[in-house]
Design an enzyme around this catalytic site. Structure first.
Site, PDB file in Angstrom:
ATOM      1  N   LYS A  87     -37.976   8.441 -18.229  1.00  0.00           N
ATOM      2  CA  LYS A  87     -36.819   7.667 -18.691  1.00  0.00           C
ATOM      3  C   LYS A  87     -37.274   6.694 -19.779  1.00  0.00           C
ATOM      4  O   LYS A  87     -38.201   5.898 -19.565  1.00  0.00           O
ATOM      5  CB  LYS A  87     -36.233   6.916 -17.490  1.00  0.00           C
ATOM      6  CG  LYS A  87     -34.802   6.478 -17.655  1.00  0.00           C
ATOM      7  CD  LYS A  87     -34.292   5.929 -16.331  1.00  0.00           C
ATOM      8  CE  LYS A  87     -32.909   5.381 -16.426  1.00  0.00           C
ATOM      9  NZ  LYS A  87     -32.560   4.604 -15.245  1.00  0.00           N
TER      10      LYS A  87
HETATM   11  C1  E4P Z   1     -29.384   4.238 -14.240  1.00  0.00           C
HETATM   12  O1  E4P Z   1     -30.004   5.050 -14.849  1.00  0.00           O
HETATM   13  C2  E4P Z   1     -29.232   2.837 -14.699  1.00  0.00           C
HETATM   14  O2  E4P Z   1     -30.455   2.253 -14.804  1.00  0.00           O
HETATM   15  C3  E4P Z   1     -28.318   2.110 -13.769  1.00  0.00           C
HETATM   16  O3  E4P Z   1     -27.213   2.952 -13.468  1.00  0.00           O
HETATM   17  C4  E4P Z   1     -27.877   0.750 -14.247  1.00  0.00           C
HETATM   18  O4  E4P Z   1     -26.865   0.273 -13.401  1.00  0.00           O
HETATM   19  P1  E4P Z   1     -26.395  -1.263 -13.385  1.00  0.00           P
HETATM   20  O5  E4P Z   1     -25.666  -1.550 -14.638  1.00  0.00           O
HETATM   21  O6  E4P Z   1     -25.512  -1.356 -12.175  1.00  0.00           O
HETATM   22  O7  E4P Z   1     -27.656  -2.087 -13.265  1.00  0.00           O
END
Ligand code: E4P
Length: 218
Positions: A87
């Site tokens: 990622k």
């Molecule tokens: C997933 O890949 C993201 O990091 C995550 O969904 C972020 O979510 P949030 O905005 O609730 O922190």
């Protein structure tokens, strides 16, 4: 649409897996910190543990912000398990790293995406997944679901193979809206996935069935 659970909590991942509908997991540095996982070695052990539970894609995020650091970290993460997806943030260095990994057949999730332009660059660089953050856009009075729909339209028009992974999902309605928008994947908190099951008519209907059965059978 595939379902990923958006957490680094092993109990929640086990619970989501036990439901029988889980296709993968996404994590990020904040979610890892929430589980109090410190240091590179502990992080790596944790990712391996997650991959043991889920036979699906597991996004593991780099901490570096420079190209060389992202490549070094991404290669180490990818070597942990065949299910790991590297990622990377949607920055100039991140896009460069996406291209680097795509050329080597290493799968990536381009994260922190808040515009169609960013999603276009991620797809052109060869990202496996692009992660538009629905909830965080809604938080600032923009329309997160509309961004998902826009990216899906553009990818379909131009034949990009990058999968649209709707992230920052906050509740069950977001999941249904992303389904309608044509997202390939939604990564959700466990509570939102479980929320899909809840309906008062299911609950009252089941209670009535059991009461009728008990009345006749004792
Ligand atoms: C997933 O890949 C993201 O990091 C995550 O969904 C972020 O979510 P949030 O905005 O609730 O922190």
């Amino acid at each position: 649409m595939k379902f990923f659970v958006d957490t680094a909590n092993l109990d929640q991942i086990r619970e989501a897996h036990a439901m029988g509908v889980l296709d993968g997991v996404t994590t990020n540095p904040s979610l890892m910190a929430r589980e109090n996982i410190r240091g590179e070695e502990a992080c790596r052990r944790h990712y391996v543990e997650i991959c043991r539970i889920v036979q699906g894609d597991v996004s593991a995020e780099v901490i570096s912000t420079d190209f060389e650091g992202m490549v070094r970290e991404g290669e180490a993460l990818e070597a942990l398990d065949p299910h790991i997806v590297v990622k990377l943030p949607c920055t100039a260095e991140g896009i460069r790293a996406v291209r680097h990994f795509a050329e080597r057949g290493i799968r990536t999730n381009c994260t922190l995406v808040f515009s169609v332009g960013q999603a276009l660059l991620a797809a052109k660089a060869g990202a496996t997944y692009v992660s538009p953050f629905v909830g965080r856009l809604d938080d600032i009075s923009e329309d997160g679901v509309e961004l998902v729909a826009h990216i899906v339209r553009v990818y379909r028009t131009y034949g990009f193979r990058t999968q649209v992974l709707a992230a920052s999902i906050r509740h069950t309605r977001h999941i249904i809206q992303c389904l309608d928008a044509g997202a390939d994947v939604a990564t959700c908190p466990l509570s939102a996935i479980k929320g899909l099951l809840r309906h008062p008519l299911t609950e009252s209907g089941l209670a009535q069935f059991l009461a009728d059965h008990a009345r006749v059978n004792g």
